[in-house]
Design a protein around this motif. Structure first.
Motif, PDB file in Angstrom:
ATOM      1  N   LYS A   8      24.690  10.749  63.565  1.00  0.00           N
ATOM      2  CA  LYS A   8      23.625  11.576  64.405  1.00  0.00           C
ATOM      3  C   LYS A   8      23.662  11.142  65.757  1.00  0.00           C
ATOM      4  O   LYS A   8      23.462  11.833  66.708  1.00  0.00           O
ATOM      5  CB  LYS A   8      22.307  11.692  63.680  1.00  0.00           C
ATOM      6  N   GLY A   9      23.485   9.801  65.936  1.00  0.00           N
ATOM      7  CA  GLY A   9      23.254   9.003  67.060  1.00  0.00           C
ATOM      8  C   GLY A   9      24.486   9.302  68.158  1.00  0.00           C
ATOM      9  O   GLY A   9      24.417   9.726  69.140  1.00  0.00           O
ATOM     10  N   GLY A  10      25.845   9.387  67.397  1.00  0.00           N
ATOM     11  CA  GLY A  10      26.777   9.716  68.335  1.00  0.00           C
ATOM     12  C   GLY A  10      26.991  11.041  68.677  1.00  0.00           C
ATOM     13  O   GLY A  10      27.078  11.523  69.811  1.00  0.00           O
ATOM     14  N   ILE A  18      32.689  10.464  64.723  1.00  0.00           N
ATOM     15  CA  ILE A  18      33.280  10.541  63.543  1.00  0.00           C
ATOM     16  C   ILE A  18      33.642   9.088  63.105  1.00  0.00           C
ATOM     17  O   ILE A  18      33.109   8.941  61.682  1.00  0.00           O
ATOM     18  CB  ILE A  18      34.805  11.123  63.737  1.00  0.00           C
ATOM     19  N   ARG A  19      33.871   8.019  63.721  1.00  0.00           N
ATOM     20  CA  ARG A  19      34.416   6.760  63.324  1.00  0.00           C
ATOM     21  C   ARG A  19      33.049   6.067  62.548  1.00  0.00           C
ATOM     22  O   ARG A  19      33.146   5.636  61.773  1.00  0.00           O
ATOM     23  CB  ARG A  19      35.024   5.878  64.351  1.00  0.00           C
ATOM     24  N   PRO A  20      31.780   6.213  63.363  1.00  0.00           N
ATOM     25  CA  PRO A  20      30.737   5.707  62.490  1.00  0.00           C
ATOM     26  C   PRO A  20      30.591   5.963  61.126  1.00  0.00           C
ATOM     27  O   PRO A  20      29.695   5.646  60.385  1.00  0.00           O
ATOM     28  CB  PRO A  20      29.600   6.054  63.462  1.00  0.00           C
ATOM     29  N   GLY A  21      30.951   7.489  60.825  1.00  0.00           N
ATOM     30  CA  GLY A  21      30.906   8.245  59.710  1.00  0.00           C
ATOM     31  C   GLY A  21      31.782   7.635  58.645  1.00  0.00           C
ATOM     32  O   GLY A  21      31.965   8.330  57.562  1.00  0.00           O
ATOM     33  N   MET A  22      33.069   7.035  58.905  1.00  0.00           N
ATOM     34  CA  MET A  22      34.242   6.954  58.219  1.00  0.00           C
ATOM     35  C   MET A  22      34.022   6.799  56.797  1.00  0.00           C
ATOM     36  O   MET A  22      34.512   6.917  55.720  1.00  0.00           O
ATOM     37  CB  MET A  22      35.037   6.255  58.845  1.00  0.00           C
ATOM     38  N   ARG A  23      32.980   5.831  56.404  1.00  0.00           N
ATOM     39  CA  ARG A  23      32.703   5.414  55.008  1.00  0.00           C
ATOM     40  C   ARG A  23      32.440   6.523  54.277  1.00  0.00           C
ATOM     41  O   ARG A  23      32.570   6.573  52.987  1.00  0.00           O
ATOM     42  CB  ARG A  23      31.875   3.944  54.763  1.00  0.00           C
ATOM     43  N   ILE A  24      31.554   7.488  54.648  1.00  0.00           N
ATOM     44  CA  ILE A  24      30.915   8.435  54.069  1.00  0.00           C
ATOM     45  C   ILE A  24      32.269   9.452  53.905  1.00  0.00           C
ATOM     46  O   ILE A  24      32.492  10.102  52.779  1.00  0.00           O
ATOM     47  CB  ILE A  24      29.993   9.132  54.800  1.00  0.00           C
ATOM     48  N   PRO A  53      19.880   3.320  51.299  1.00  0.00           N
ATOM     49  CA  PRO A  53      19.580   2.921  52.808  1.00  0.00           C
ATOM     50  C   PRO A  53      20.786   2.714  53.530  1.00  0.00           C
ATOM     51  O   PRO A  53      20.898   2.913  54.738  1.00  0.00           O
ATOM     52  CB  PRO A  53      18.667   1.541  52.721  1.00  0.00           C
ATOM     53  N   GLU A  54      21.931   2.221  53.001  1.00  0.00           N
ATOM     54  CA  GLU A  54      23.131   1.974  53.920  1.00  0.00           C
ATOM     55  C   GLU A  54      23.702   3.255  54.099  1.00  0.00           C
ATOM     56  O   GLU A  54      24.185   3.545  55.341  1.00  0.00           O
ATOM     57  CB  GLU A  54      24.089   1.109  52.890  1.00  0.00           C
ATOM     58  N   ARG A  55      23.750   4.260  53.227  1.00  0.00           N
ATOM     59  CA  ARG A  55      24.356   5.552  53.702  1.00  0.00           C
ATOM     60  C   ARG A  55      23.569   6.210  54.585  1.00  0.00           C
ATOM     61  O   ARG A  55      24.053   6.901  55.711  1.00  0.00           O
ATOM     62  CB  ARG A  55      24.535   6.306  52.333  1.00  0.00           C
ATOM     63  N   ASP A  56      22.183   5.939  54.397  1.00  0.00           N
ATOM     64  CA  ASP A  56      21.300   6.673  55.578  1.00  0.00           C
ATOM     65  C   ASP A  56      21.514   6.230  56.980  1.00  0.00           C
ATOM     66  O   ASP A  56      21.603   6.893  58.002  1.00  0.00           O
ATOM     67  CB  ASP A  56      19.751   6.515  55.168  1.00  0.00           C
ATOM     68  N   ALA A  57      21.713   5.020  57.008  1.00  0.00           N
ATOM     69  CA  ALA A  57      22.138   4.183  58.140  1.00  0.00           C
ATOM     70  C   ALA A  57      23.415   4.676  58.873  1.00  0.00           C
ATOM     71  O   ALA A  57      23.718   4.830  60.160  1.00  0.00           O
ATOM     72  CB  ALA A  57      22.082   2.668  58.292  1.00  0.00           C
ATOM     73  N   ILE A  58      24.565   4.863  57.936  1.00  0.00           N
ATOM     74  CA  ILE A  58      25.544   5.482  58.530  1.00  0.00           C
ATOM     75  C   ILE A  58      25.367   6.872  59.020  1.00  0.00           C
ATOM     76  O   ILE A  58      25.925   7.322  59.846  1.00  0.00           O
ATOM     77  CB  ILE A  58      26.830   5.759  57.140  1.00  0.00           C
ATOM     78  N   TRP A  59      24.613   7.598  58.193  1.00  0.00           N
ATOM     79  CA  TRP A  59      24.184   8.975  58.772  1.00  0.00           C
ATOM     80  C   TRP A  59      23.626   8.882  60.093  1.00  0.00           C
ATOM     81  O   TRP A  59      23.842   9.878  61.080  1.00  0.00           O
ATOM     82  CB  TRP A  59      23.427   9.853  57.690  1.00  0.00           C
TER      83      TRP A  59
END
Lengths: 251, 251
Positions: free
Chosen positions: A174-176, A121-127, A164-170
């Protein structure tokens, strides 16, 4: 009767907050009836202060930060803040009801909740934070925007715009999930859905609550949510399906 | 009889590897007698290949990376590599012996092991790897130095020399333990030592094994180790004390 304080939104059914969803599911797991009091963000602090709830954190200026969920239990007269403390309170107070913490232990679930949120969850917080903002009613949206923009030092619209920045967050989210999912496999033959294999616990409520948050703020037809449904052999959408008797929202 | 393959060192009792300590403790928890075959690093690959062990990983050039622990069980004819797989094998094969995984579930321990190592051990790897190198016998030391320097792209001596950088690594390790320790508190009154409260499991063996590694490579009188003993109300040294019947080393 238990009163649950929750934050409304423009989403169908109002509910969106992962932390209040945890409490909703915990109450239903223990078959405890409850009624909801809806509070827009600016009303949370004054109302909670009025009922003697504890602040769970502090704002940067040192003033108390009141958060939801809070429950008020007319049977015991207790007011409890913080989803984890509420889960422990419900387990202790209603020990005769179905357990949230099988085998009489709680630390395994506490470690799991921390690890799950940190990993997925934390890696996606900005989204998730920006999409949450867009879903709130105007009064709450203004409060949320002001306070979160102060924390992130960015406009809400700058947190995770498409690109690309949002894609990297996603990709990080997914990696998590990719890292997290295989660790369920050592229970039984690997197909068992829950933290404790076949036995539901508050751990699964935590996972489902975060997933429902993402589903609700993105919307069930959103392509990013559809991606989540396809991850890890559909494990996450299956988990939500298994917990569908907990009537949180229709989303 | 079970044969355990392990890596010797200059430390008293030879043993130092956290992963082989996990297996030593698991074998003793299950009351399974075993004998040790000591392999210096350059002999691990050829020997394991010879007994049909699986490589657990790959080197950067794609060649198989054989690691210890490996066990060879003359009763079943099985050869098992990787401490986690060995724990599952022992649990399945010797189901009538004391359990490593109480309540018939394994995933909670698997999540816990990953979270523990990520939170408390990984931040200190540059210290633990260099101190390990200094403790190995010359043949192993040369192999370990060459392979680890290739991974880190640094001389072993550059990984964590005394000074502010090493202090920062230690602070990160302490930060990990500080974050980890309070999560035990939701079991019982907060004083219970184990993952499952009063019930020992493989989770506690994992924690104790990493702690013993740090104690052994630093040395029991080392001031950095003495710091660890004082952390979190002495929780970690108490855990080692509670598991002292597992005779790993005298360190």
């Amino acid at each position: 009767m238990i009163t649950l304080y929750d934050i409304p939104s423009k989403a169908p059914g109002n509910v969106w907050s992962p932390n209040t969803i945890k409490t909703r599911m915990a109450l239903q797991h223990k078959s405890l009836p409850f009624k909801t009091v809806w509070l827009e963000y600016p009303d949370i602090g004054p109302t909670l202060k009025g009922i003697g709830a504890e602040a769970t954190s502090k704002w940067e200026d040192g003033s108390p930060w009141y958060t939801l969920p809070v429950i008020q239990d007319s049977t015991t007269g207790k007011v409890v803040a913080d989803s984890w403390k509420i889960a422990l309170y419900l387990e202790d107070t209603y020990a005769d009801k179905p357990t949230l913490f099988p085998f009489g232990v709680r630390a395994p679930v506490e470690f799991f909740e921390a690890y799950f949120t940190e990993t997925t969850i934390r890696p996606g917080m900005r989204i998730f934070m920006s999409e949450t903002c867009y879903r709130l009613n105007p009064t709450s949206e203004a409060f949320f925007r002001r306070t979160r923009e102060a924390i992130y030092k960015l406009k809400i619209e700058e947190l995770a715009p498409p690109g690309p920045e949002r894609d990297a967050i996603w990709a990080a989210v997914k990696g998590g999930f990719d890292k997290f999912a295989p660790k369920y496999a050592s229970n039984g033959d690997g197909s068992l859905p829950f933290f404790y294999g076949e036995t539901i616990s508050y751990a699964d409520i935590v996972v489902a609550s975060y997933l429902l948050w993402v589903k609700i703020v993105l919307g069930p037809e959103n392509p990013e949510w559809k991606e989540v449904e396809s991850w890890n052999g559909g494990r996450w959408v299956k988990l939500i399906e298994l917990l569908k008797d907990y009537k949180i929202v229709d989303a």
